[in-house]
Design an enzyme around this catalytic site. Sequence first.
Site, PDB file in Angstrom:
ATOM      1  N   GLY A 211       0.764  -1.374  -0.065  1.00  0.00           N
ATOM      2  CA  GLY A 211      -0.027   0.029   0.005  1.00  0.00           C
ATOM      3  C   GLY A 211       0.875   1.238  -0.094  1.00  0.00           C
ATOM      4  O   GLY A 211       0.314   2.321   0.694  1.00  0.00           O
ATOM      5  N   GLU A 236      -3.078  -2.902   6.787  1.00  0.00           N
ATOM      6  CA  GLU A 236      -4.218  -2.385   6.288  1.00  0.00           C
ATOM      7  C   GLU A 236      -4.469  -2.674   4.785  1.00  0.00           C
ATOM      8  O   GLU A 236      -5.506  -2.867   4.277  1.00  0.00           O
ATOM      9  CB  GLU A 236      -4.677  -0.931   6.897  1.00  0.00           C
ATOM     10  CG  GLU A 236      -3.739   0.122   5.769  1.00  0.00           C
ATOM     11  CD  GLU A 236      -2.506   0.237   6.220  1.00  0.00           C
ATOM     12  OE1 GLU A 236      -1.844   0.600   5.309  1.00  0.00           O
ATOM     13  OE2 GLU A 236      -1.840  -0.316   7.170  1.00  0.00           O
ATOM     14  N   ASP A 237      -3.365  -2.299   4.048  1.00  0.00           N
ATOM     15  CA  ASP A 237      -3.321  -2.452   2.674  1.00  0.00           C
ATOM     16  C   ASP A 237      -3.619  -3.882   2.090  1.00  0.00           C
ATOM     17  O   ASP A 237      -4.337  -4.062   1.054  1.00  0.00           O
ATOM     18  CB  ASP A 237      -1.890  -2.065   2.216  1.00  0.00           C
ATOM     19  CG  ASP A 237      -0.606  -2.906   2.811  1.00  0.00           C
ATOM     20  OD1 ASP A 237      -0.926  -3.635   3.509  1.00  0.00           O
ATOM     21  OD2 ASP A 237       0.412  -2.616   2.216  1.00  0.00           O
ATOM     22  N   TYR A 238      -3.307  -4.976   2.756  1.00  0.00           N
ATOM     23  CA  TYR A 238      -3.623  -6.392   2.444  1.00  0.00           C
ATOM     24  C   TYR A 238      -5.215  -6.402   2.520  1.00  0.00           C
ATOM     25  O   TYR A 238      -5.992  -6.963   1.788  1.00  0.00           O
ATOM     26  CB  TYR A 238      -2.891  -7.276   3.234  1.00  0.00           C
ATOM     27  CG  TYR A 238      -3.610  -9.015   3.140  1.00  0.00           C
ATOM     28  CD1 TYR A 238      -3.087  -9.487   2.130  1.00  0.00           C
ATOM     29  CD2 TYR A 238      -4.447  -9.381   4.045  1.00  0.00           C
ATOM     30  CE1 TYR A 238      -3.780 -11.044   1.843  1.00  0.00           C
ATOM     31  CE2 TYR A 238      -5.032 -10.626   3.742  1.00  0.00           C
ATOM     32  CZ  TYR A 238      -4.549 -11.173   2.737  1.00  0.00           C
ATOM     33  OH  TYR A 238      -5.140 -12.791   2.709  1.00  0.00           O
TER      34      TYR A 238
END
Length: 394
Positions: A211, A236-238
């Site tokens: 991200g 959080e990006d995953y």
Amino acid sequence: MALMDLAMQGLSVFGLGLFCVLWLMHLISIIYVRLHLHQRHPEQKQPYCKLPAVSLLKPLKGVDPNLISNLETFFTLDYPKYEILLCVQDNDDPAVDVCKKLLGKYPAVDARLFIGGKKVGINPKINNLMPAYEGAKYGLVWICDSGIKVKADTLTDLANQMTEKVGLVHGLPYVADRQGFAATLEQVYFGTSHPRSYLSANVMGIKCVTGMSCLMRRDVLDQAGGLGAFAQYIAEDYFMAKAIADRGWRFAMATQVAMQNSGSYSIGQFQSRMIRWAKLRINMLPGTVVEPISECFVASLLIGWAAHHVFRCDIMVFFFCHCLAWFIADYVQLRGVQGGALSYSKLDYSLAWLIRESLSLHIFLSALLDPTVSWRSSRYRLRCGGTADEIIDV
């Protein structure tokens, strides 16, 4: 004895299968880099004047020597309509003064500064971004880390990949040319091992997103509960990428890399970062425990043993030949990701490659033995599934 022979045959088949998989990954990533990255004249999928408006969310904490020059590249983007939303958690953070300086220098740019954040979970990046996300004016949000620098047409490149069925556009992480061996080590990793896994996974349909620079549809994020729904995770990006994919949207990759240009770096910082990433992968995806067999030295030993058992090759001769082939393939890929000549010598590349490969097993074992991570001045205890608890020192 028959059982032992059967086990040996199984391990041999595994070793030869590993050889095929790993070299297929090499081939896929090298070809993808050559065909997709650094296109001089990428296809213009949308007329310039009709490119969609974008809200840029910029999480900031602290100041390094390159921060102001990195941020300034976003104020000089060649794009018809976008806003810059600068996010700083603390009022006394020196990044506030940097933001105010740029706001004064570029009054014609639609830009705002948000200070204070909003506590919605354990993830400090999400907490920092929440007021800006809630105040964003446009339907596309571009979340881009503070250490990234861009070219004038970077946002145009991202937006051109945001076609009708695409919900997320991401950039392959790479590292800008900087001085010192630590910078060389980072660039070698982000030009060899990382893109080999990152690109081959995406080509084969496995959603793999870092991200650092992601353009996303806000309405899709809102369907998943909005940005705050991902504050329970450190990675959080995953989980944002997973939520978008689960709703039937495709991903696309920019033709430009996400150029990291942090002014603060060292071998120790690089190692700590790699350990933190490995801890996150282990807790999100338990299958990551087999990751060491995808690294050069371990893989070469396993494949060398299989070749010895099947073809009666000398294990050590095969090991060194396989490592040499891997070393050359990595150099070819690194040149492709760089998009031209490297800023350091082949000797520097050789030393950085050798150190990176030698560190890989130590990094993995360090991550496996300690489930806590330190990030943005806080410590967290990771839990299976990707959530975490903040560790409060008393």
